[in-house]
Design a protein around this motif. Structure first.
Motif, PDB file in Angstrom:
ATOM      1  N   GLU A 141       0.739  -1.137  -0.039  1.00 57.87           N
ATOM      2  CA  GLU A 141       0.101  -0.027  -0.131  1.00 57.87           C
ATOM      3  C   GLU A 141       0.880   1.368   0.056  1.00 57.87           C
ATOM      4  OE1 GLU A 141      -3.909  -1.449   2.308  1.00 57.87           O
ATOM      5  OE2 GLU A 141      -2.718  -0.546   3.457  1.00 57.87           O
ATOM      6  N   VAL A 142       0.581   2.179  -1.056  1.00 60.61           N
ATOM      7  CA  VAL A 142       1.559   3.447  -1.181  1.00 60.61           C
ATOM      8  C   VAL A 142       0.335   4.559  -1.247  1.00 60.61           C
ATOM      9  CG1 VAL A 142       3.204   4.647  -2.691  1.00 60.61           C
ATOM     10  CG2 VAL A 142       3.042   2.074  -2.575  1.00 60.61           C
ATOM     11  N   ASP A 143       0.888   5.597  -0.514  1.00 56.92           N
ATOM     12  CA  ASP A 143       0.173   6.861  -0.269  1.00 56.92           C
ATOM     13  C   ASP A 143       0.449   7.702  -1.308  1.00 56.92           C
ATOM     14  OD1 ASP A 143      -1.597   8.554   1.695  1.00 56.92           O
ATOM     15  OD2 ASP A 143       0.033  10.059   1.098  1.00 56.92           O
ATOM     16  N   GLU A 159       3.533   9.878  -1.233  1.00 60.22           N
ATOM     17  CA  GLU A 159       4.827   9.120  -0.861  1.00 60.22           C
ATOM     18  C   GLU A 159       6.156   9.410  -1.595  1.00 60.22           C
ATOM     19  OE1 GLU A 159       6.818   5.787   0.875  1.00 60.22           O
ATOM     20  OE2 GLU A 159       4.576   6.228   1.132  1.00 60.22           O
ATOM     21  N   PHE A 197       0.159   6.751  -9.202  1.00 59.74           N
ATOM     22  CA  PHE A 197      -1.125   6.453  -8.301  1.00 59.74           C
ATOM     23  C   PHE A 197      -2.327   6.262  -9.088  1.00 59.74           C
ATOM     24  CE2 PHE A 197      -4.241   8.058  -5.100  1.00 59.74           C
ATOM     25  CZ  PHE A 197      -3.883   7.467  -3.907  1.00 59.74           C
ATOM     26  N   CYS A 233      -6.417   6.306  -8.715  1.00 62.58           N
ATOM     27  CA  CYS A 233      -7.648   6.661  -7.698  1.00 62.58           C
ATOM     28  C   CYS A 233      -8.864   6.887  -8.432  1.00 62.58           C
ATOM     29  CB  CYS A 233      -7.408   7.983  -6.991  1.00 62.58           C
ATOM     30  SG  CYS A 233      -7.095   9.383  -7.895  1.00 62.58           S
ATOM     31  N   CYS A 235      -9.243  11.499  -4.503  1.00 61.37           N
ATOM     32  CA  CYS A 235      -7.668  11.027  -4.218  1.00 61.37           C
ATOM     33  C   CYS A 235      -7.361  11.220  -3.039  1.00 61.37           C
ATOM     34  CB  CYS A 235      -6.601  11.304  -5.196  1.00 61.37           C
ATOM     35  SG  CYS A 235      -7.022  10.970  -7.021  1.00 61.37           S
ATOM     36  N   ASN A 239      -7.039  10.742   1.080  1.00 59.91           N
ATOM     37  CA  ASN A 239      -7.193   9.666   2.164  1.00 59.91           C
ATOM     38  C   ASN A 239      -7.522   8.298   1.559  1.00 59.91           C
ATOM     39  OD1 ASN A 239      -6.982  11.771   4.254  1.00 59.91           O
ATOM     40  ND2 ASN A 239      -9.139  12.108   3.985  1.00 59.91           N
ATOM     41  N   THR A 240      -6.669   8.172   0.419  1.00 58.27           N
ATOM     42  CA  THR A 240      -6.898   6.599   0.019  1.00 58.27           C
ATOM     43  C   THR A 240      -5.513   6.160  -0.362  1.00 58.27           C
ATOM     44  OG1 THR A 240      -7.099   7.600  -2.412  1.00 58.27           O
ATOM     45  CG2 THR A 240      -9.134   7.067  -1.221  1.00 58.27           C
ATOM     46  N   ALA A 241      -5.237   5.015  -0.513  1.00 65.97           N
ATOM     47  CA  ALA A 241      -3.846   4.255  -0.892  1.00 65.97           C
ATOM     48  C   ALA A 241      -3.926   3.563  -1.937  1.00 65.97           C
ATOM     49  CB  ALA A 241      -3.401   3.499   0.414  1.00 65.97           C
ATOM     50  N   SER A 242      -3.142   3.709  -2.684  1.00 66.97           N
ATOM     51  CA  SER A 242      -2.710   2.749  -4.113  1.00 66.97           C
ATOM     52  C   SER A 242      -2.038   1.514  -3.627  1.00 66.97           C
ATOM     53  CB  SER A 242      -2.104   3.608  -5.076  1.00 66.97           C
ATOM     54  OG  SER A 242      -2.128   3.003  -6.124  1.00 66.97           O
TER      55      SER A 242
END
Length: 691
Positions: free
Chosen positions: A487-489, A492, A590, A592, A596, A598-601
């Motif tokens: 999981e990547v923000d 990042e 990323f 979304c 986009c 508060n979500t994680a890719s």
């Protein structure tokens, strides 16, 4: 310029279709809000309450003078020209369907309601959701629809009279496959107009399929187009009309027989004498009926395969789950096994009763099904194959039986081991220091005080995340591919992301050396090969873009080179010669949906293991004579003198060997007779006898 204008137009459409930055949560919206339409129908969803909402379709949403999207106005109807709009209301979301109602067939002569060009429709549409005069949401559709070349008319039920294909072609244009429409690249198709033929000019089908159903053949005397026409061609050519060619006539009349292939039967070409000459390690064990001898085994997916073949000299220990309602017996024990020399061995079976069933049976969580009585089933089977050299001398089977009742889950166990006839115990007899398929590859960390190391790959569980993934060791001879998800923000840092991924990949390789053999000595460095590491090629970037990171080392490649350096009791001794570790980089971006924040890719990272077999010694280089003189090389010369007597060898299977031998002896006899009768001595002897 046209391409640049089209790119600007698409960019404007995407910007208009994207959700507004200040749009609040809960407002009505179309999802998706932009659609590229290439078929007759597209669907979108109106998210929100559709009660009291009117839907309109607007054609020509682009201003031709300025090229900008027109300002939508809440007016119109649900049907405009060839476009139809339908809405299916539902709680919280309504399905919106836009349909193109015109016929997509290309226009034939004197035809209407059709497409005049291959690109039939190029249109920009807008679908508006309005409450009175207030627009709540809009949907933008870019339609690019091509004409359909398939036939959609009525099919006649009249039977066609098919001519005899032996004397005349079935059709003058075999590539004409579609009635009433032009087939692409079929220049002999009468439905193809000159304008359509220009689309594939120079790419028409050639040969018989393209309409040349009766071409002149090479043996015809009037055909001398070949570059290497021999000087004797005029003496042996064929004088014939094109009505009698190799493409027509009774040139071959073969018999047809239905194939009969039983399950797990392999084609074996029987030779005089015994059927087999012995098993090699890894060969499947055969039965009396030329079928595989099977024992339940575990597949790569983790399920049990009930009819998996048993490989020679490869032990196995498998556990399979089975319930009372789906229990099935395996291969019967009265099947005789091929020893490897053509003889057949009967299994020596011993039946025993399981004393402690708690090791095999667990209670199911669901309710039991009424009406299923307890049944006596097989809990475990142990096979002991007695072998010597390349043959099987005996098979001892121990079967453990017990009772399985409704609502119980049985864990069956199947084991097989190969015991040498020269051994006194049932331990693994071949004292082969080399690796065998299924052995764990030994690894060591020579830079630490504790030299114990590991070479592993992932074994994902649950959601497949790297944080919860387990590990499994690398086994010899089995190519593997596994991975997990990271999981990547969106914010990042690319450098930290590359370091994090590299650290997780390197955690699989906790070693600096790999053992050449299974019994490599920890204190002898010559028994180990050093792992060659190739660092990822990361190019310097001027700066990180938000949501995009190039050169992320997301794949770990482990290549293990091995070779058979000898044999122990007929079993190849395989050793590892080299190990290389490399990385493959990807560009992470990323992803979304609507928002986009508060979500994680998800970034998948993988590890692949590949075993490469190489010869123990390099091949003998070719001599200068072999390189320069190719007269006796069958692969680089049209004339192959070593195959002069090929019909008399065992490799030729066109005719029975006895017939070939008789024909060869007859030819040899005639040759000798002609040589004798042509000699001067024979004429003198003949004159004496005639006087």
């Amino acid at each position: 310029m046209a391409a640049a204008g089209l790119g600007v137009l698409l960019l404007l459409l995407l910007l208009l279709a994207a959700p507004c930055a200040g749009q609040r949560h809960g407002e009505p919206v179309f999802q998706p809000s932009f659609i590229h339409m290439s078929g007759l129908r597209v669907n979108s969803f109106f998210l929100g309450d559709s009660s009291g909402v009117n839907f309109y379709i607007v054609v020509g949403a682009i201003d031709k003078d300025t090229g900008n999207v027109r300002v939508p106005i809440c007016s119109g109807s649900e049907r405009v020209g060839d476009w139809d709009l339908s809405v299916t209301p539902d709680a919280g979301a309504s399905k919106v369907t836009v349909t193109f109602t015109r016929n997509l067939q290309l226009c034939l002569p004197n035809a209407t309601d059709c497409c005049t060009a291959p690109l039939c429709v190029v249109e920009t549409l807008q679908v508006l959701a309005c409450s009175g005069s207030v627009m709540l949401a809009h949907l933008l559709i870019q339609a690019e629809i091509y004409a359909n070349s398939s036939f959609t008319g009525n099919v006649s039920e009249d039977m066609s009279v098919i001519p005899n294909q032996v004397f005349q072609p079935l059709g003058s244009c075999p590539c004409d496959l579609t009635d009433g429409a032009c087939d692409v690249r079929c220049c002999c198709d009468p439905e193809c107009t000159p304008d359509l033929k220009q689309l594939f000019d120079g790419l028409c089908f050639s040969g018989v399929f393209g309409g040349d159903v009766n071409p002149p053949f090479d043996q015809l005397c009037s055909t001398q187009t070949t570059e290497y026409t021999p000087d004797w061609f005029p003496l042996l050519c064929v004088q014939s009309s094109l009505n009698n060619t190799p493409f027509l006539g009774y040139f071959y009349d073969g018999s047809i027989s239905a194939p009969r292939v039983p399950p797990f039967r392999i084609p074996v070409q029987a030779s005089p004498g015994k059927l087999f000459t012995g098993y090699r390690p890894g060969d499947p064990i055969m039965t009396e009926d030329d079928e595989y001898f099977t024992i339940p085994q575990q597949s790569l997916a983790g399920h049990c395969v009930r009819n998996a073949p048993v490989a020679y000299l490869q032990d196995l220990d498998v556990k399979c789950l089975s319930e009372a309602a789906s229990y099935k017996e395996g291969l019967p024990h009265d099947v005789r096994i091929n020893s490897g020399t053509g003889d057949f061995i009967q299994q020596n079976v011993i039946y025993r009763t399981v004393a402690d069933v708690g090791k095999f049976i667990t209670k199911s969580e669901g309710l039991p099904t009424a009406g299923l009585p307890c049944q006596k089933v097989t809990f475990a089977e142990h096979y002991a194959f007695i072998w010597e050299d390349d043959n099987i001398e005996g098979v001892n089977v121990t079967v453990f039986l017990g009772s399985l009742c409704d609502g119980e889950t049985l864990t069956q166990r199947f084991t097989a081991e190969f015991v040498s006839l020269r051994s006194d115990s049932a331990t693994e007899v071949p004292k082969n220091p080399g690796y065998r398929v299924g052995n764990v590859v030994r690894a060591a960390n020579m830079n630490a005080s504790d030299t114990a190391g590991s070479l592993r790959i992932w074994q994902p569980a649950g959601r497949g995340l790297c944080t919860s993934a387990a590990h499994t060791p690398v086994v010899f001879g089995v190519d593997s591919f596994s991975g997990c998800i990271l999981e990547v923000d969106v914010n990042e840092n690319c450098s930290l992301l590359r370091g994090n991924v590299t650290e997780k990949l390197n955690s699989l390789i906790q070693a600096t050396h790999v053992g050449k053999r299974r019994n490599s000595n920890d204190s002898n460095l010559n028994d180990w090969v050093k792992i060659i590491r190739l660092d990822p090629n990361i190019s310097a970037s001027p700066g990180d873009l938000k949501g995009i990171c190039p050169d992320v080392p997301a794949s770990l490649n482990i290549r293990i080179i091995f070779a058979a350096v000898g044999a122990v009791q007929g079993i190849p001794r395989e050793e590892i010669l080299a190990v290389q570790i490399s990385y493959s980089t990807v560009i992470w971006q990323f992803q979304c949906s609507l928002s986009c924040e508060n979500t994680a890719s998800l970034l998948p990272i993988t590890a692949a293991v590949q075993f490469i077999r190489v010869p123990a010694q390099p091949p003998v280089p070719m001599t200068r004579f072999q390189i320069n003189y190719t007269e006796f090389d069958c692969e680089r010369n049209d004339v192959c003198w070593p195959q002069l007597l090929y019909p008399l060898t065992r490799f030729y299977t066109g005719e029975p060997y006895s017939r070939r031998l008789a024909a060869g002896l007859a030819l040899a006899f005639l040759a000798v007779l002609a040589a004798v009768m042509g000699s001067p001595c024979f004429s003198q002897v003949w004159e004496k006898f005639s006087v």
